[in-house]
Design a protein around this motif. Structure first.
Motif, mmCIF file in Angstrom:
data_model
loop_
_atom_site.group_PDB
_atom_site.id
_atom_site.type_symbol
_atom_site.label_atom_id
_atom_site.label_comp_id
_atom_site.label_asym_id
_atom_site.label_seq_id
_atom_site.Cartn_x
_atom_site.Cartn_y
_atom_site.Cartn_z
ATOM 1 N N CYS A 1 3.586 9.174 -1.774
ATOM 2 C CA CYS A 1 2.268 8.526 -1.761
ATOM 3 C C CYS A 1 2.107 7.555 -2.929
ATOM 4 O O CYS A 1 1.376 6.573 -2.811
ATOM 5 N N HIS A 2 2.728 7.840 -4.053
ATOM 6 C CA HIS A 2 2.370 7.108 -5.273
ATOM 7 C C HIS A 2 3.439 6.165 -5.792
ATOM 8 O O HIS A 2 3.307 5.622 -6.882
ATOM 9 N N LEU A 3 4.494 5.939 -5.002
ATOM 10 C CA LEU A 3 5.473 4.903 -5.349
ATOM 11 C C LEU A 3 5.424 3.828 -4.268
ATOM 12 O O LEU A 3 4.636 2.898 -4.354
ATOM 13 N N ALA A 4 6.250 3.991 -3.243
ATOM 14 C CA ALA A 4 6.397 2.919 -2.253
ATOM 15 C C ALA A 4 5.154 2.682 -1.413
ATOM 16 O O ALA A 4 4.984 1.592 -0.859
ATOM 17 N N THR A 5 4.291 3.664 -1.275
ATOM 18 C CA THR A 5 3.075 3.432 -0.483
ATOM 19 C C THR A 5 1.845 3.289 -1.379
ATOM 20 O O THR A 5 0.722 3.256 -0.867
ATOM 21 N N SER A 6 2.050 3.219 -2.692
ATOM 22 C CA SER A 6 0.883 2.991 -3.557
ATOM 23 C C SER A 6 0.258 1.653 -3.189
ATOM 24 O O SER A 6 0.965 0.681 -2.906
ATOM 25 N N GLY A 7 -1.053 1.633 -3.164
ATOM 26 C CA GLY A 7 -1.764 0.423 -2.755
ATOM 27 C C GLY A 7 -2.088 0.409 -1.273
ATOM 28 O O GLY A 7 -2.925 -0.373 -0.817
ATOM 29 N N ALA A 8 -1.434 1.277 -0.494
ATOM 30 C CA ALA A 8 -1.716 1.343 0.941
ATOM 31 C C ALA A 8 -2.985 2.166 1.165
ATOM 32 O O ALA A 8 -3.416 2.923 0.291
ATOM 33 N N ARG A 9 -3.528 2.020 2.352
ATOM 34 C CA ARG A 9 -4.755 2.740 2.689
ATOM 35 C C ARG A 9 -4.440 4.073 3.340
ATOM 36 O O ARG A 9 -3.558 4.167 4.192
ATOM 37 N N THR B 1 -10.049 5.882 4.105
ATOM 38 C CA THR B 1 -10.835 4.931 3.307
ATOM 39 C C THR B 1 -10.317 4.822 1.878
ATOM 40 O O THR B 1 -10.870 4.071 1.076
ATOM 41 N N GLU B 2 -9.274 5.584 1.561
ATOM 42 C CA GLU B 2 -8.799 5.620 0.173
ATOM 43 C C GLU B 2 -7.610 4.698 -0.030
ATOM 44 O O GLU B 2 -6.812 4.477 0.881
ATOM 45 N N THR B 3 -7.496 4.188 -1.237
ATOM 46 C CA THR B 3 -6.314 3.417 -1.616
ATOM 47 C C THR B 3 -5.426 4.318 -2.458
ATOM 48 O O THR B 3 -5.884 4.886 -3.461
ATOM 49 N N LEU B 4 -4.184 4.459 -2.057
ATOM 50 C CA LEU B 4 -3.262 5.329 -2.797
ATOM 51 C C LEU B 4 -2.949 4.702 -4.150
ATOM 52 O O LEU B 4 -2.533 3.546 -4.236
ATOM 53 N N SER B 5 -3.148 5.477 -5.197
ATOM 54 C CA SER B 5 -3.009 4.940 -6.551
ATOM 55 C C SER B 5 -1.551 4.912 -6.991
ATOM 56 O O SER B 5 -0.752 5.754 -6.589
ATOM 57 N N PRO B 6 -1.209 3.942 -7.836
ATOM 58 C CA PRO B 6 0.154 3.899 -8.375
ATOM 59 C C PRO B 6 0.371 5.041 -9.369
ATOM 60 O O PRO B 6 -0.540 5.399 -10.121
ATOM 61 N N ALA B 7 1.574 5.581 -9.384
ATOM 62 C CA ALA B 7 1.892 6.658 -10.335
ATOM 63 C C ALA B 7 1.825 6.151 -11.775
ATOM 64 O O ALA B 7 1.542 6.936 -12.688
ATOM 65 N N TYR B 8 2.076 4.858 -11.940
ATOM 66 C CA TYR B 8 1.992 4.262 -13.275
ATOM 67 C C TYR B 8 0.502 4.180 -13.645
ATOM 68 O O TYR B 8 -0.246 3.397 -13.068
ATOM 69 N N GLY B 9 0.088 5.017 -14.578
ATOM 70 C CA GLY B 9 -1.324 5.092 -14.944
ATOM 71 C C GLY B 9 -1.953 6.433 -14.595
ATOM 72 O O GLY B 9 -3.119 6.672 -14.904
ATOM 73 N N HIS B 10 -1.174 7.303 -14.002
ATOM 74 C CA HIS B 10 -1.755 8.567 -13.529
ATOM 75 C C HIS B 10 -2.170 9.536 -14.636
ATOM 76 O O HIS B 10 -2.945 10.448 -14.387
#
Lengths: 281, 114
Positions: A198-206, A209-218
């Motif tokens: 969820c948080h690498l290659a699909t980060s930013g995807a919907r 209604t949610e946007t998957l957050s990037p792992a960088y910054g978690h």
């Protein structure tokens, strides 16, 4: 197929299409550089120091809502209550300041490898170690007073830089890092998903209604007031929630699994500014 | 048959009963409490095995608890069905955890930096 069923099928197919498997061995430094470079390439328009804001660094619509929420932060009460707790002496007359003489701005020192105990020391674990050393009962790790204390400490620590070290002269520290990494990339639960799916290659995807957050910054902004919770919660509470979302049994907060996971993930975020406590959906 | 002696009638009835007995035995093979409890025990063993390697799934324990409730209520077929599903979850979770014990960075992250 129901909407829910379709969503699940889509997720499973997406997971299957994103193989997470072993590659040639790399050092933690190389892995950290690759991890951070990946997100900078994936979100080239996001300034590096914005990643600490999670989804709000990459999604302008939710950022607008978040900025409005931050005008009257929902975590303010937690900061106040945490300050009171920090300054309230234990039954023996001592207090947190006696355990942490440089406190309360100590968030940037955690997590760290505790050579003496041979484990990853997180701030919540250290706070409870202080309490038990002074005859107090330990606090529960997911929410409540521990989150308040952390909110106060995080607020006082704002501006510190994430700087986790893996001491080269203690192989147990590297082993803890490796265990945390394996946890992060291991598929688990009925949905067969790893954290990384969820948080690498699909980060930013919907995801609905949610946007998957990037792992960088978690790891920069904890504890957090989550609208979904309606209250404050800790990083390990979120870990547990994520595991349950993929239908895996959650692990104990502050158990070895999550502490090693925190060690790995925070190391990946080295260089980012701490800006907790935070507010999230 | 109407004129058959009484003794012959008994003989016929006994024959019919004898013929039906195996069929009756098959009908009586609906799951009983012992079978349900055995299924639940097997599911619990599979759950514990998955948990021992950190591979337990979220709902397995709840499914087993529900299967116990169904068994207590006498709904043995339902209890067995649910216990079998829980057992399968335990087996899959165990295999999943073992298969993922060397999980690592995906190539699409590390290879980019090389």
């Amino acid at each position: 197929m129901t909407k829910h069923g379709f969503l699940l099928a889509t997720l499973v197919l997406a997971g299957a299409a994103l193989p997470i498997g072993p590659v040639t061995a790399a050092t933690p430094e190389e892995e950290q550089a690759a991890f951070q470079a990946y997100f900078k390439q994936r979100f080239p328009n996001v300034p590096e120091d914005e990643f600490k804001n999670g989804t709000y660094a990459i999604d302008p619509v939710t950022r607008e809502n978040w900025e409005a929420i931050e005008e009257f932060p929902p975590y303010e009460n937690a900061i106040s209550q945490g300050e009171t707790l920090w300054n309230t002496p234990f039954a023996d007359g001592q207090g947190y300041a006696d355990c942490f003489p440089d406190g309360p701005a100590i968030m940037g020192r955690y997590p760290h490898w505790d050579r003496e105990r041979g484990l990853v020391m997180t701030l919540p674990l250290a706070l409870n170690a202080c309490r038990t050393a002074h005859g107090e009962t330990p606090l529960k790790y997911k929410k409540g007073p521990i989150a308040d204390l952390l909110a106060y400490i995080a607020f006082e620590s704002r501006g510190q830089i994430t700087q986790v070290e893996i001491p080269e002269d203690d192989p147990r520290a590297l082993a803890a890092y490796e265990q945390g990494k394996r946890f992060y990339f291991a598929r688990r639960g009925q949905l067969n998903f790893a954290c990384g799916h969820c948080h690498l290659a699909t980060s930013g995807a919907r995801l609905r209604t949610e946007t998957l957050s990037p792992a960088y910054g978690h790891t920069t902004h904890w504890p957090v007031y989550r609208s979904d919770w309606g209250e404050m919660g800790t990083l390990h509470r979120r870990f547990a929630g994520c595991n349950e979302q993929v239908r895996a049994k959650a692990f104990e907060p502050q158990g070895e699994e999550y502490r090693n996971l925190e060690y790995f993930l925070t190391y990946m975020n080295n260089g980012l500014e701490l800006n907790g406590p935070g507010a999230r959906k | 048959m109407i004129t058959t002696k009484r003794g012959d009638g008994y003989g016929l009835a006994a024959g019919v009963l004898a013929a039906l007995l195996p069929l009756g035995a098959a009908w009586s093979e609906t799951p009983d409490r012992a079978q349900a409890l055995a299924g639940i025990e097997a599911a619990e063993a599979a759950r514990q095995r998955a948990d021992s390697v950190g591979g337990e799934w979220r709902d397995t324990a709840a499914m087993i608890a529900r299967a116990r409730e169904l068994a207590e209520a006498g709904r043995y077929p339902d209890a067995i069905e649910l216990a079998d599903q829980a057992k399968r979850q335990g087996e899959l979770g165990y295999d999943q955890a073992l298969g993922e014990q060397n999980a690592d960075f995906p190539a699409y992250v590390l290879d980019r930096s090389r």
